[in-house]
Design a protein around this motif. Structure first.
Motif, PDB file in Angstrom:
ATOM      1  N   GLY A  33       0.631  20.091  13.923  1.00 47.20           N
ATOM      2  CA  GLY A  33       0.701  19.137  13.143  1.00 47.20           C
ATOM      3  C   GLY A  33      -0.553  18.426  12.554  1.00 47.20           C
ATOM      4  N   TYR A  34      -0.555  18.192  11.508  1.00 45.42           N
ATOM      5  CA  TYR A  34      -2.068  17.555  10.997  1.00 45.42           C
ATOM      6  C   TYR A  34      -1.718  16.458   9.871  1.00 45.42           C
ATOM      7  CZ  TYR A  34      -6.716  17.082   8.944  1.00 45.42           C
ATOM      8  OH  TYR A  34      -7.895  16.514   8.562  1.00 45.42           O
ATOM      9  N   ILE A  35      -2.150  15.118  10.398  1.00 45.37           N
ATOM     10  CA  ILE A  35      -2.096  14.074   9.440  1.00 45.37           C
ATOM     11  C   ILE A  35      -3.239  13.511   9.142  1.00 45.37           C
ATOM     12  CG2 ILE A  35      -0.772  11.890   8.787  1.00 45.37           C
ATOM     13  CD1 ILE A  35       1.516  12.933  10.787  1.00 45.37           C
ATOM     14  N   TRP A  36      -3.637  13.360   7.766  1.00 44.99           N
ATOM     15  CA  TRP A  36      -4.696  12.322   7.567  1.00 44.99           C
ATOM     16  C   TRP A  36      -4.509  11.290   6.716  1.00 44.99           C
ATOM     17  CZ3 TRP A  36      -7.066  10.504   3.399  1.00 44.99           C
ATOM     18  CH2 TRP A  36      -8.258  10.016   3.406  1.00 44.99           C
ATOM     19  N   ALA A  37      -4.659  10.110   6.994  1.00 44.49           N
ATOM     20  CA  ALA A  37      -4.192   8.950   6.059  1.00 44.49           C
ATOM     21  C   ALA A  37      -5.299   7.906   5.800  1.00 44.49           C
ATOM     22  CB  ALA A  37      -3.074   8.368   6.837  1.00 44.49           C
ATOM     23  N   SER A  93       0.847  -1.073   0.135  1.00 48.75           N
ATOM     24  CA  SER A  93      -0.040  -0.089   0.086  1.00 48.75           C
ATOM     25  C   SER A  93       0.970   1.255  -0.027  1.00 48.75           C
ATOM     26  CB  SER A  93      -0.879  -0.127   1.299  1.00 48.75           C
ATOM     27  OG  SER A  93      -0.211   0.011   2.350  1.00 48.75           O
ATOM     28  N   ASN A  94       0.358   2.187  -0.506  1.00 48.91           N
ATOM     29  CA  ASN A  94       1.253   3.559  -0.579  1.00 48.91           C
ATOM     30  C   ASN A  94       1.414   3.986   0.753  1.00 48.91           C
ATOM     31  OD1 ASN A  94       2.049   5.818  -1.697  1.00 48.91           O
ATOM     32  ND2 ASN A  94      -0.030   6.905  -1.411  1.00 48.91           N
ATOM     33  N   MET A  95       2.591   4.433   1.069  1.00 50.29           N
ATOM     34  CA  MET A  95       3.079   5.015   2.373  1.00 50.29           C
ATOM     35  C   MET A  95       3.983   6.169   1.900  1.00 50.29           C
ATOM     36  SD  MET A  95       5.024   3.432   5.515  1.00 50.29           S
ATOM     37  CE  MET A  95       3.601   3.266   6.604  1.00 50.29           C
ATOM     38  N   LEU A  96       3.642   7.462   2.741  1.00 47.78           N
ATOM     39  CA  LEU A  96       4.481   8.563   2.506  1.00 47.78           C
ATOM     40  C   LEU A  96       5.556   8.519   3.527  1.00 47.78           C
ATOM     41  CD1 LEU A  96       5.262  11.447   1.333  1.00 47.78           C
ATOM     42  CD2 LEU A  96       3.387  12.311   3.205  1.00 47.78           C
ATOM     43  N   VAL A  97       6.670   8.719   3.471  1.00 46.29           N
ATOM     44  CA  VAL A  97       7.724   8.789   4.437  1.00 46.29           C
ATOM     45  C   VAL A  97       8.148  10.218   4.790  1.00 46.29           C
ATOM     46  CG1 VAL A  97      10.188   7.918   5.223  1.00 46.29           C
ATOM     47  CG2 VAL A  97       8.464   6.415   3.964  1.00 46.29           C
ATOM     48  N   VAL A  98       7.919  10.519   5.772  1.00 42.24           N
ATOM     49  CA  VAL A  98       8.160  12.216   6.277  1.00 42.24           C
ATOM     50  C   VAL A  98       9.609  12.107   6.870  1.00 42.24           C
ATOM     51  CG1 VAL A  98       7.408  14.130   7.379  1.00 42.24           C
ATOM     52  CG2 VAL A  98       5.979  12.600   6.558  1.00 42.24           C
ATOM     53  N   ASN A  99      10.536  12.707   6.504  1.00 46.79           N
ATOM     54  CA  ASN A  99      12.061  12.731   7.068  1.00 46.79           C
ATOM     55  C   ASN A  99      12.119  14.021   7.941  1.00 46.79           C
ATOM     56  OD1 ASN A  99      13.108  10.317   5.865  1.00 46.79           O
ATOM     57  ND2 ASN A  99      12.819  11.417   3.897  1.00 46.79           N
ATOM     58  N   GLU A 100      11.110  14.539   8.566  1.00 40.79           N
ATOM     59  CA  GLU A 100      11.340  15.758   9.269  1.00 40.79           C
ATOM     60  C   GLU A 100      10.011  15.726  10.604  1.00 40.79           C
ATOM     61  OE1 GLU A 100      11.185  18.980   6.875  1.00 40.79           O
ATOM     62  OE2 GLU A 100       9.178  18.560   6.158  1.00 40.79           O
ATOM     63  N   ASP A 101      10.039  16.835  11.404  1.00 42.46           N
ATOM     64  CA  ASP A 101       9.040  16.824  12.194  1.00 42.46           C
ATOM     65  C   ASP A 101       7.770  17.391  11.609  1.00 42.46           C
ATOM     66  OD1 ASP A 101      10.665  15.795  14.174  1.00 42.46           O
ATOM     67  OD2 ASP A 101      11.243  17.762  14.780  1.00 42.46           O
ATOM     68  N   HIS A 148       8.756   9.051  16.786  1.00 45.99           N
ATOM     69  CA  HIS A 148       9.320   9.515  17.988  1.00 45.99           C
ATOM     70  C   HIS A 148       7.900   9.838  18.881  1.00 45.99           C
ATOM     71  CE1 HIS A 148      13.384   9.430  17.551  1.00 45.99           C
ATOM     72  NE2 HIS A 148      13.267  10.013  16.397  1.00 45.99           N
ATOM     73  N   ASN A 149       7.704  11.182  19.187  1.00 45.77           N
ATOM     74  CA  ASN A 149       6.614  11.799  19.961  1.00 45.77           C
ATOM     75  C   ASN A 149       5.584  12.604  19.307  1.00 45.77           C
ATOM     76  OD1 ASN A 149       8.101  10.862  22.584  1.00 45.77           O
ATOM     77  ND2 ASN A 149       9.654  12.685  21.863  1.00 45.77           N
ATOM     78  N   VAL A 150       4.442  12.913  19.924  1.00 48.85           N
ATOM     79  CA  VAL A 150       3.329  13.681  19.648  1.00 48.85           C
ATOM     80  C   VAL A 150       2.932  14.522  20.752  1.00 48.85           C
ATOM     81  CG1 VAL A 150       0.949  13.876  18.798  1.00 48.85           C
ATOM     82  CG2 VAL A 150       2.450  12.081  17.761  1.00 48.85           C
ATOM     83  N   GLU A 151       3.302  15.827  20.659  1.00 48.18           N
ATOM     84  CA  GLU A 151       2.946  16.752  21.705  1.00 48.18           C
ATOM     85  C   GLU A 151       1.681  17.497  21.563  1.00 48.18           C
ATOM     86  OE1 GLU A 151       6.229  19.421  22.611  1.00 48.18           O
ATOM     87  OE2 GLU A 151       7.664  17.686  23.019  1.00 48.18           O
ATOM     88  N   ALA A 152       1.432  17.687  20.132  1.00 45.80           N
ATOM     89  CA  ALA A 152       0.043  18.289  19.872  1.00 45.80           C
ATOM     90  C   ALA A 152      -0.149  18.035  18.438  1.00 45.80           C
ATOM     91  CB  ALA A 152       0.062  19.935  20.437  1.00 45.80           C
ATOM     92  N   GLY A 153      -1.467  18.548  17.978  1.00 45.45           N
ATOM     93  CA  GLY A 153      -1.764  18.320  16.675  1.00 45.45           C
ATOM     94  C   GLY A 153      -2.926  17.307  16.541  1.00 45.45           C
ATOM     95  N   ARG A 154      -3.381  16.942  15.211  1.00 46.33           N
ATOM     96  CA  ARG A 154      -4.313  15.940  15.037  1.00 46.33           C
ATOM     97  C   ARG A 154      -4.031  15.013  14.102  1.00 46.33           C
ATOM     98  NH1 ARG A 154      -9.736  16.102  15.635  1.00 46.33           N
ATOM     99  NH2 ARG A 154      -9.884  18.367  16.481  1.00 46.33           N
ATOM    100  N   VAL A 184       4.039  24.571  10.274  1.00 52.50           N
ATOM    101  CA  VAL A 184       4.953  25.117   9.197  1.00 52.50           C
ATOM    102  C   VAL A 184       4.552  23.784   7.918  1.00 52.50           C
ATOM    103  CG1 VAL A 184       7.100  25.682   8.219  1.00 52.50           C
ATOM    104  CG2 VAL A 184       6.145  26.148  10.550  1.00 52.50           C
ATOM    105  N   THR A 185       4.653  22.748   8.444  1.00 51.34           N
ATOM    106  CA  THR A 185       4.496  21.619   7.322  1.00 51.34           C
ATOM    107  C   THR A 185       3.380  21.693   6.799  1.00 51.34           C
ATOM    108  OG1 THR A 185       5.853  20.186   9.070  1.00 51.34           O
ATOM    109  CG2 THR A 185       4.813  19.183   7.088  1.00 51.34           C
ATOM    110  N   GLY A 186       2.263  21.944   7.359  1.00 51.03           N
ATOM    111  CA  GLY A 186       1.053  22.101   6.643  1.00 51.03           C
ATOM    112  C   GLY A 186       0.238  20.672   6.715  1.00 51.03           C
ATOM    113  N   LYS A 187      -0.716  20.715   6.176  1.00 51.37           N
ATOM    114  CA  LYS A 187      -1.523  19.579   6.243  1.00 51.37           C
ATOM    115  C   LYS A 187      -1.232  18.510   5.366  1.00 51.37           C
ATOM    116  CE  LYS A 187      -6.034  21.467   7.766  1.00 51.37           C
ATOM    117  NZ  LYS A 187      -7.542  21.694   7.525  1.00 51.37           N
ATOM    118  N   LEU A 188      -0.713  17.285   6.248  1.00 49.98           N
ATOM    119  CA  LEU A 188      -0.528  16.165   5.139  1.00 49.98           C
ATOM    120  C   LEU A 188      -1.775  15.116   5.026  1.00 49.98           C
ATOM    121  CD1 LEU A 188       2.967  15.050   6.733  1.00 49.98           C
ATOM    122  CD2 LEU A 188       2.414  16.303   4.691  1.00 49.98           C
ATOM    123  N   GLU A 189      -2.240  15.067   3.426  1.00 46.83           N
ATOM    124  CA  GLU A 189      -3.512  14.054   3.510  1.00 46.83           C
ATOM    125  C   GLU A 189      -2.956  13.109   2.406  1.00 46.83           C
ATOM    126  OE1 GLU A 189      -6.640  16.683   2.250  1.00 46.83           O
ATOM    127  OE2 GLU A 189      -7.028  17.447   4.342  1.00 46.83           O
TER     128      GLU A 189
END
Length: 688
Positions: free
Chosen positions: A448-452, A416-424, A460-466, A428-433
């Motif tokens: 931080g916002y990620i929809w998959a 299945s399709n997988m996006l690898v994000v090499n940064e936090d 690592h960690n999640v401090e805030a975001g969705r 600033v990153t914007g929404k990842l969908e």
């Protein structure tokens, strides 16, 4: 509260609870509940624990157990029906004919090998007879010589062994011969004797043995010769030796007796072998060694056949790791090491995933008489199923169709399709969908916002975001926020810890500790390890909670809500809405059906296709309705039938409130190792 057991007023009830079940039966029901199965299908006192086990295994493997969940079937019969379902064999006709237990096993094995067992099977045959017929068919023998219930299984075996050696079995296929008599005739045929001298009903098995051994001694085992040309010397010279054929004609041993004047030559040995029809695998060096070194009274291998080599079964060679530790390793305190789990394997488009190696033909052998020993051919495997891959033109190589995540589940390849994000991931990153899965090598911070559509894995960690996932969400190090972390998953959510997090999931939520969080799940909440703690906040889990510690010594208020809670009500309401939607759609389809019947197209083929299409749509909706009702019923059963709502394996502290099916109970003092459950519509504690 008596912390050594249960509430005194409920003691008699608990002791009597499920008294109709024996210990082993209760254990099977408990195993099913722990595996999340619908134990109602086998919670029947008429079933013994072995029968329950077969039904539980079928439910676990998602087969229709209704075909064998019948107390009148023995557990072995149940087992054979269950195994036949896996291989798409239908044992129903044989059940109707009265076959049971081991008889069904032999029939099932024959059907799986596509053997024509039905041609020879009669209702009065028992297991050993069916076995002999099946083995004969496997070896491509003419089983018509013995596939008759007038023979017992031992008679069948003797005839089969004769067919394997290509003997003239007609000498002993008279069913009036006992199997002992048949054996003596068979052994005589193997030795090349004239069995007509004793293959008669007037001789018992013992008589036949004596006559066979006498003939064998006269003709083959002992060879005495005298040289008539040398009178005196000849009378003093002996030639006594024995030839033993063993291992079903695959090995021949020579034996020279230690007798004064015994002068056996190599030619004597060769002549004896020739008379016996032994022509393959003769060991000339061994014969020379035995004669020239005068190895007397010693059994020496002098001829050996070539054994058949069965063909190798087809097999898949994988070029991607299948042994990833998908289940996290345990920590010394009993917790779970989420940080070091490898959740997936990445592959690139066109990458070779697997190659199928077809089954190979066997290599026939020969016994010492020159007879062919037929080898079994290897068995081919079925092609792999799944998605996200293609099969190369060679028909055996499986290639990744896209860059993405590789999984091998239940015998299926899934890329299945997988996006690898090499940064936090931040504001600033914007929404990842992503129409697939997301793997973040760093952390997720404020904004931080990620929809998959698939899974989300945070290294690592999640401090805030969705985070919103159509599959599972794993946060390896954990999440710590100020109630501004929002996590939603259609599958499971797991991580080392969650502090002040807001989590909604359809599957289980797992961690080593959860603190001051707002949890809503249709599954279970599981907190592992001797340091594991569920502290503060509100936890709503429809299927229950399993934690080591609940609350703490500071009596921080912790609220648990399990069973038929508000989340449960919303899900049942959704079931009702979907049910009404399907009913409305069915009504429309049925109206269309009646309208079409009144005004069918003149073209008969078009009319038939139209009716088939509409009928298929109605059947599909009927299935949807049945599946929906089954899911709603299963959810109701899980929350109603003897639900162990909250399990505390360590300490439960004062200040914690447990609500089961909307009935509340607040702990007034510290207790240890307890289960909270409903008894007589009251929350009670039972010692773990």
């Amino acid at each position: 509260m008596d912390i050594d057991g249960i509430l005194p007023q409920d003691a008699d009830y608990i002791m009597a609870e499920n008294s109709e079940f024996m210990t082993e039966q209760r254990q099977e029901i408990l195993l099913g509940k722990e595996e999340g199965l619908d134990v109602e299908l086998y919670s029947n006192p008429e079933l013994n624990w072995l029968q329950m086990e077969q039904i539980r295994m079928g439910i676990k493997d998602k087969v229709d157990v209704s075909s064998y969940a019948d107390p009148s079937y023995s557990y072995e019969t149940m087992k054979q029906i269950r195994l036949s379902i896996y291989s798409s064999c239908d044992l129903t006709p044989y059940l109707d004919r009265g076959f049971v237990d081991d008889e069904l096993e032999q029939i099932r094995l024959a059907l799986e090998d596509n053997l024509p067992i039905d041609v020879w099977l009669t209702d009065d045959m028992y297991m050993q007879q069916i076995y002999e017929i099946r083995i004969g068919l496997c070896e491509s023998l003419d089983v018509s010589a013995y596939a008759d219930s007038k023979y017992n299984w031992m008679q069948m075996q003797e005839i089969r062994l004769g067919l394997e050696k290509k003997l003239k079995v007609s000498h002993y296929t008279n069913n009036l011969f006992s199997h002992w008599q048949m054996k003596e005739i068979r052994l005589g045929l193997e030795a090349g004797l004239d069995v007509t001298l004793y293959a008669k009903l007037i001789y018992s098995g013992t008589d036949m043995k004596e006559k066979r051994e006498s003939l064998l001694k006269d003709k083959t085992n002992v060879y005495m010769a005298s040289d008539k040309l040398r009178n005196d010397v000849a009378s003093m010279t002996k030639k006594e030796f024995s030839i033993f054929v063993e291992d079903n004609g695959n090995k021949v041993f020579g034996f020279i007796q230690l007798i004064a004047g015994n002068m056996v030559t190599e030619d004597d040995i060769y002549d004896a072998l020739k008379k016996r029809g032994i022509v393959v695998g003769i060991k000339r060096d061994a014969i020379s060694f035995m004669v020239q070194k005068r190895r007397m009274n010693e059994k020496i291998l002098i001829a050996e056949g070539t054994p058949a080599e069965d063909g190798k079964n087809g097999w898949y060679e994988f070029f991607v790791r299948l042994d990833l530790p998908r289940i996290p390793a345990p920590l010394p305190d009993g917790g779970v090491d989420y940080a070091n789990i490898e959740a997936f394997e990445m592959v690139e488009e066109g990458e070779r995933l697997a190659v199928y190696h077809p089954a190979q033909k066997g290599i026939d052998g020969q016994n010492v008489f020159g007879e062919v020993l037929h080898a079994n051919a290897g068995v081919d495997k079925k092609p792999l199923k799944g998605k996200g891959f293609i099969i190369a033109p060679d028909g055996v190589t499986y290639l990744a169709k896209l860059n993405g995540k590789f999984e091998y589940q239940n015998g299926q390849i899934i890329v299945s399709n997988m996006l690898v994000v090499n940064e936090d991931v931040t504001a600033v990153t914007g929404k990842l969908e992503v129409d697939g899965s997301v793997y973040v090598i760093g952390s997720v911070y404020s904004g931080g916002y990620i929809w998959a559509k698939g899974d989300i894995v945070i290294e690592h960690n999640v401090e805030a975001g969705r985070l919103i996932a159509g599959g599972n969400i794993m946060i390896k190090k954990g999440s710590c926020s100020k109630n501004d972390c929002f996590i939603e998953a259609k599958g499971e959510v797991s991580g080392s810890f969650f502090e002040a997090a807001n989590i909604e999931a359809d599957g289980n939520i797992k961690a080593n500790y959860i603190m001051n969080s707002n949890i809503n799940t249709m599954g279970k909440v599981i907190v592992s390890g001797s340091k594991g703690m569920l502290l503060g906040g509100k936890v709503c889990a429809v299927r229950g909670i399993d934690t080591f510690n609940l609350g703490n010594r500071s009596n921080i208020k912790t609220f648990l809500e399990v069973g038929q809670n508000a989340l449960y009500d919303r899900r049942q309401e959704l079931f009702a809405q979907n049910r009404q939607r399907i009913l409305d759609e069915l009504l429309i389809l049925e109206e269309q059906w009646h309208n079409i019947l009144q005004d069918l197209p003149e073209n008969e083929e078009q009319a038939e296709q139209l009716i088939k299409k509409l009928n298929a749509a109605i059947v599909t909706k009927d299935h949807e309705l049945a599946d929906l009702d089954a899911e709603a019923s299963k959810l109701a059963n899980i929350t109603e039938k003897d639900m162990k709502a909250v399990i505390v394996r360590g300490n439960a502290y004062e200040g914690s409130t447990i609500e089961i099916n909307k009935i509340k109970y607040t702990l007034a003092s510290q207790v240890s190792r307890v289960i909270f459950k409903l008894i007589h519509k009251q929350v009670a504690m039972v010692r773990l």
